[in-house]
Design an enzyme around this catalytic site. Structure first.
Site, PDB file in Angstrom:
ATOM      1  N   ASP A   1     -25.281  65.633 -13.572  1.00  0.00           N
ATOM      2  CA  ASP A   1     -25.297  65.811 -12.105  1.00  0.00           C
ATOM      3  C   ASP A   1     -26.579  66.478 -11.578  1.00  0.00           C
ATOM      4  OD1 ASP A   1     -22.721  64.876 -12.323  1.00  0.00           O
ATOM      5  OD2 ASP A   1     -21.768  66.825 -12.084  1.00  0.00           O
TER       6      ASP A   1
ATOM      7  N   ASP B   1     -22.649  73.758 -14.236  1.00  0.00           N
ATOM      8  CA  ASP B   1     -22.384  74.891 -13.372  1.00  0.00           C
ATOM      9  C   ASP B   1     -21.174  75.735 -13.816  1.00  0.00           C
ATOM     10  OD1 ASP B   1     -23.491  75.964 -11.117  1.00  0.00           O
ATOM     11  OD2 ASP B   1     -21.893  75.192  -9.822  1.00  0.00           O
TER      12      ASP B   1
ATOM     13  N   GLY C   1     -18.376  68.440 -18.663  1.00  0.00           N
ATOM     14  CA  GLY C   1     -18.653  67.026 -18.933  1.00  0.00           C
ATOM     15  C   GLY C   1     -19.770  66.886 -19.957  1.00  0.00           C
TER      16      GLY C   1
ATOM     17  N   ARG D   1     -12.606  71.053 -20.526  1.00  0.00           N
ATOM     18  CA  ARG D   1     -12.566  71.934 -19.358  1.00  0.00           C
ATOM     19  C   ARG D   1     -11.321  72.795 -19.548  1.00  0.00           C
ATOM     20  NH1 ARG D   1     -16.401  69.591 -16.009  1.00  0.00           N
ATOM     21  NH2 ARG D   1     -16.525  67.326 -16.115  1.00  0.00           N
TER      22      ARG D   1
ATOM     23  N   THR E   1     -25.968  68.649 -17.831  1.00  0.00           N
ATOM     24  CA  THR E   1     -25.054  67.897 -16.968  1.00  0.00           C
ATOM     25  C   THR E   1     -25.806  66.737 -16.345  1.00  0.00           C
ATOM     26  OG1 THR E   1     -23.848  67.900 -14.867  1.00  0.00           O
ATOM     27  CG2 THR E   1     -25.459  69.651 -15.150  1.00  0.00           C
TER      28      THR E   1
ATOM     29  N   ARG F   1     -20.282  64.490  -8.897  1.00  0.00           N
ATOM     30  CA  ARG F   1     -19.328  65.464  -8.367  1.00  0.00           C
ATOM     31  C   ARG F   1     -19.620  65.753  -6.897  1.00  0.00           C
ATOM     32  NH1 ARG F   1     -15.762  68.897 -11.201  1.00  0.00           N
ATOM     33  NH2 ARG F   1     -16.721  68.314 -13.151  1.00  0.00           N
TER      34      ARG F   1
ATOM     35  N   ASP G   1     -27.028  69.460 -10.771  1.00  0.00           N
ATOM     36  CA  ASP G   1     -26.591  70.175  -9.574  1.00  0.00           C
ATOM     37  C   ASP G   1     -26.663  71.702  -9.747  1.00  0.00           C
ATOM     38  OD1 ASP G   1     -24.611  70.355 -11.471  1.00  0.00           O
ATOM     39  OD2 ASP G   1     -22.953  69.970 -10.097  1.00  0.00           O
TER      40      ASP G   1
HETATM   41  O1  F6P Z   1     -20.157  66.922 -14.270  1.00  0.00           O
HETATM   42  C1  F6P Z   1     -20.307  65.669 -14.787  1.00  0.00           C
HETATM   43  C2  F6P Z   1     -19.276  64.736 -14.222  1.00  0.00           C
HETATM   44  O2  F6P Z   1     -19.434  63.491 -14.880  1.00  0.00           O
HETATM   45  C3  F6P Z   1     -19.278  64.554 -12.723  1.00  0.00           C
HETATM   46  O3  F6P Z   1     -20.289  63.688 -12.291  1.00  0.00           O
HETATM   47  C4  F6P Z   1     -17.886  64.058 -12.477  1.00  0.00           C
HETATM   48  O4  F6P Z   1     -17.467  64.379 -11.174  1.00  0.00           O
HETATM   49  C5  F6P Z   1     -17.091  64.827 -13.479  1.00  0.00           C
HETATM   50  O5  F6P Z   1     -17.976  65.210 -14.505  1.00  0.00           O
HETATM   51  C6  F6P Z   1     -15.931  64.098 -14.105  1.00  0.00           C
HETATM   52  O6  F6P Z   1     -15.251  65.021 -14.899  1.00  0.00           O
HETATM   53  P1  F6P Z   1     -14.155  64.680 -15.993  1.00  0.00           P
HETATM   54  O7  F6P Z   1     -14.862  64.274 -17.241  1.00  0.00           O
HETATM   55  O8  F6P Z   1     -13.428  65.968 -16.168  1.00  0.00           O
HETATM   56  O9  F6P Z   1     -13.309  63.588 -15.440  1.00  0.00           O
END
Ligand code: F6P
Length: 331
Positions: free
Chosen positions: A130, A106, A14, A75, A128, A174, A132
């Site tokens: 998050d 992560d 992300g 991703r 990130t 997340r 986390d």
């Molecule tokens: O890791 C950052 C984040 O925004 C999380 O808070 C969320 O769960 C996830 O990415 C969403 O991912 P994507 O952009 O793949 O929908």
């Protein structure tokens, strides 16, 4: 410091506000020192696909104040396979990279550890919203995302007050509740629900709101971390239990955008420069840039990957005590 000639740079997972200033810091510092920077587009998938270009100082003009990442991000499922990892490591060899800087969360760090096992020298910069990653006290993007969410919740306060409603607000994070806890504390939420903490909806939310109503407060904010789930169900139960109308707001991706805050810009710059220094130091292996005791530092990648997440218990306690303040007023 040893001689390095070419480095790779990518953002993965992300996006997070502050990644762009970090890219700028790396490119500017490296090119000033005569080091080639190969920008890899779309994270690890771009590495596998050979999606890269030679960056120069002009590519990063004006990036200090820009959210997102000019390198794009993705991703990659392919990168999780042995074949994908082999391909990516081969591309690094073909490009004769002396090292790779990967900015991300992560998943990015775990991916970097796999590349390191295949002989690529890597440095990870935690990016990130998050926050986390247990290895570091701070990750690029957290501050901006918190501020964005708080600004939005302040607006929900206004309309909630006018209509005497409960706003149930879902924030990202997340599986982790760090962002939700921080936002809940900063925005004066009546309750904060986190994946790390079991809660009793009646005791921890509904009765808190009911007590507030006794003192004339008929609008409330309930912050719910994404990892808790069941948003609609929770909101319905809160409405039934409190007798106040509820409305759900999912803040979603707006938390990932916007101009980075001063903290995220500075963090991006400091981490970027340190990452370059780690690559230049032949005595250092694969590293992760971290904040420890409020200071920028770095640690071995293999230790960082196994680091358990740290939950901020004292922040949770403070948040809980403030939320329940109506109790004491009643006595
Ligand atoms: O890791 C950052 C984040 O925004 C999380 O808070 C969320 O769960 C996830 O990415 C969403 O991912 P994507 O952009 O793949 O929908």
């Amino acid at each position: 410091m040893g001689e390095i000639r070419t480095i790779g740079l990518l953002t993965s997972g992300g996006d997070a506000p502050g990644m762009n200033p970090c890219i700028r810091a790396i490119v500017r510092t490296a090119t000033a020192e005569g080091i080639n920077v190969i920008g890899i587009r779309r994270g690890y998938q771009g590495l596998i696909n050979g999606d890269f270009y030679q960056m120069d100082s002009n590519d990063v003009n004006g990036l200090s104040c820009k959210g997102g990442t000019i390198l794009y991000t993705a991703r990659s499922d392919e990168f999780r396979t042995d074949a994908g990892l082999e391909k990516a490591a081969n591309v690094c060899r073909d490009l004769r990279l002396d090292g790779l800087i990967a900015i991300g969360g992560d998943g990015t760090m775990k991916g970097a550890a796999e590349l390191a096992k295949r002989g690529v020298k890597v440095v990870v910069i935690p990016g990130t919203i998050d926050k986390d990653m247990g290895c570091t006290e701070y990750t690029i993007g957290f501050d901006t995302a918190s501020n964005t969410a708080i600004e939005a919740i302040d607006k929900l306060h206004d309309t909630g007050q006018s209509h005497e409603r409960v706003s149930v607000v879902q924030v990202m994070g997340r599986h982790a509740g760090h962002l939700a806890l921080y936002i809940g504390l900063a925005s004066g939420a009546s309750a904060v629900l986190l994946p790390e903490k079991e809660f009793d909806l009646e005791e921890d939310v509904i009765s808190v709101i009911r007590r507030g109503c006794l003192y004339g407060r008929r609008h409330h904010i309930v912050v719910v971390a994404e990892g808790v789930g069941k948003l609609t169900e929770l909101s319905k139960k809160i409405e039934e239990g409190t007798g106040l109308e509820t409305r759900v707001t999912v803040l979603g991706y707006i938390q990932r955008g916007g101009a980075p805050s001063a903290r995220d810009r500075v963090c991006g710059c400091m981490m970027g420069v340190r990452a370059l220094d780690c690559l230049k130091n032949p005595k250092l292996g694969n590293r992760v840039i971290i904040v420890k005791n409020g200071t920028f530092n770095d640690m071995p990648l293999e230790d960082a990957v196994d680091h358990a997440r740290v939950f901020n218990e004292s922040m949770f306690v403070a948040c809980d005590r403030i939320d329940n303040s109506y109790q004491s007023k009643k006595r």
